[in-house]
Design an enzyme around this catalytic site. Sequence first.
Site, short mmCIF file in Angstrom:
data_model
loop_
_atom_site.label_atom_id
_atom_site.label_comp_id
_atom_site.label_asym_id
_atom_site.label_seq_id
_atom_site.Cartn_x
_atom_site.Cartn_y
_atom_site.Cartn_z
N ALA A 178 -4.97 7.55 -9.44
CA ALA A 178 -5.54 8.73 -9.95
C ALA A 178 -6.00 8.97 -11.32
CB ALA A 178 -5.09 10.01 -9.24
N GLU A 223 1.34 9.13 -19.99
CA GLU A 223 2.14 8.62 -18.65
C GLU A 223 3.55 8.74 -19.05
OE1 GLU A 223 4.05 7.18 -15.79
OE2 GLU A 223 1.93 7.48 -15.51
N THR A 267 0.54 3.78 -7.39
CA THR A 267 -0.56 2.55 -7.05
C THR A 267 0.00 1.33 -7.08
OG1 THR A 267 -2.17 4.21 -7.53
CG2 THR A 267 -2.70 2.06 -7.65
N GLY A 311 0.90 -0.71 -1.00
CA GLY A 311 0.73 -1.99 -0.10
C GLY A 311 -0.80 -2.41 -0.81
N GLY A 312 -1.59 -1.44 -1.41
CA GLY A 312 -2.72 -1.87 -2.06
C GLY A 312 -3.99 -1.62 -0.84
N ARG A 322 1.89 8.06 11.70
CA ARG A 322 3.21 7.97 10.98
C ARG A 322 4.27 8.93 11.16
NH1 ARG A 322 0.91 5.79 5.22
NH2 ARG A 322 0.31 3.77 5.91
#
Length: 472
Positions: A39, A58, A67, A71-72, A303
């Site tokens: 994001a 960061e 990210t 899993g992408g 989930r």
Amino acid sequence: MLRRKILFCPMVLWALGVKAQEIAFDEEHDIVVVGGGGAGLAAAARAGELGADVILLEKNNALGGNTLISGGFLGVVDNKRQKNRSYFDSPERHLKDIWENGDRIANKKLIECLVKESPRMLAWIEPKGVKFQDSLVEIYGSHFPRCHVPLQPNGLAYVRALSAEVMKNKTPVLTSCKVIGLIENSSGRVIGVRAQHKGRQRNIRARKAVILAAGGFGANRELVSKFDPRLTDLATNSSQGSTGEVLLAASRLGADVVDMEQIQCLPGPLPNGKIRARLHNNVQRFIFINSDGKRFVDERSRRDVLTAKVLELPEKRCFCIIDQAGLESYDLLVQRDAIRAAESGDAVKADSIAELASKLGLDPKILQQTVDDRNSEINNDETDGRLPISKPPFWASIVTMRIHYTMGGLKIDERAQCLRSGKPISGLFAAGEITGGIHGKNRIGGNGLADALTFGMIAGESAFNTTKNLSQ
């Protein structure tokens, strides 16, 4: 543009609840982005390419956040890649999936924004070098084959492409930089942040806006326990930086929060496990087995349902079984981790189902019957979409549930602007897991990255279009 001690004006700093009357700024930029995951990178990249002077902060010592270790999978409507037209997708279908699987408690306007703008986000990031497989898949908890699979493992493609854009825009990036407070002026406009970087404190002014993209609180056991006591003893899959202090700082400023008790889990290794074997990525390929060698849940369930079913088991753990064809359908990193997990004892490999059962301490006849029954189900239904588990060798990972994603957070509007008492907070935007109200009680698979990248892009655009207010 960097300046040293450029301003000295009256305002209020909220940093861990402490007020200060006067703040000297060390530097100023148009936009300050807090957080360097998907994001934050999307926000910084988009605002920078529009021409804004951006700085990216960061907390970790490298960019990527959750990210990078995800899993992408990216859930976006994309009829060009949809090979099977019997599963034709649409924004309306995507909206319905999000709304209903979240138990209809989310902000429907935010869902509409996500499904409308995510194809534009996809068209924005692909030319930057994010490459995908030609077909879409239905991943764990996604309930529809709309997930894009990047050619590079996990979330690496997004981080690399957006980091390159940030560098191209000559955006300064400070890693190991922890934001400890937000600065607002006397009229309630957020005009900067206070951060700790390399042992010193820095006050950074934002001429236009601050964008919060610091992630959720999945790695903060105390907060997780407060909002969902069931998860107190669970480990986490989240980045170590997902501790929620920026979310708390915004809350102390008066920012509205929503759905904080909605916390999602995914399968992971046992608490003392070493390697996470992600055999569960594609619901077409795996089955869950309990200690009796039987299926105890439909793997295509929500989930939150899957989490509850695993936690209801006496051992609170189960086995995830896949065949060689299934493993080979995953990326090379997942295949590598499966091999490493078999070596570490976090997974098992066998040449037959009977041998697999013996290694897992299960009754070979029961496990064989379970696998045969599952294969018969899909062979008798051409529209099922699942594939047989039949090609040796067979693999099983030993899994329990781990904290994966916190669906609650800051309330935002469709412009990604934070709200206070239901009204926009001037100068403050947010995107990604730090926000709430989009997924309701259950986030469908592939929507975490879609949310982060789409609202990150929107936040960058909205912050860029914010009118400068240097007089306050």
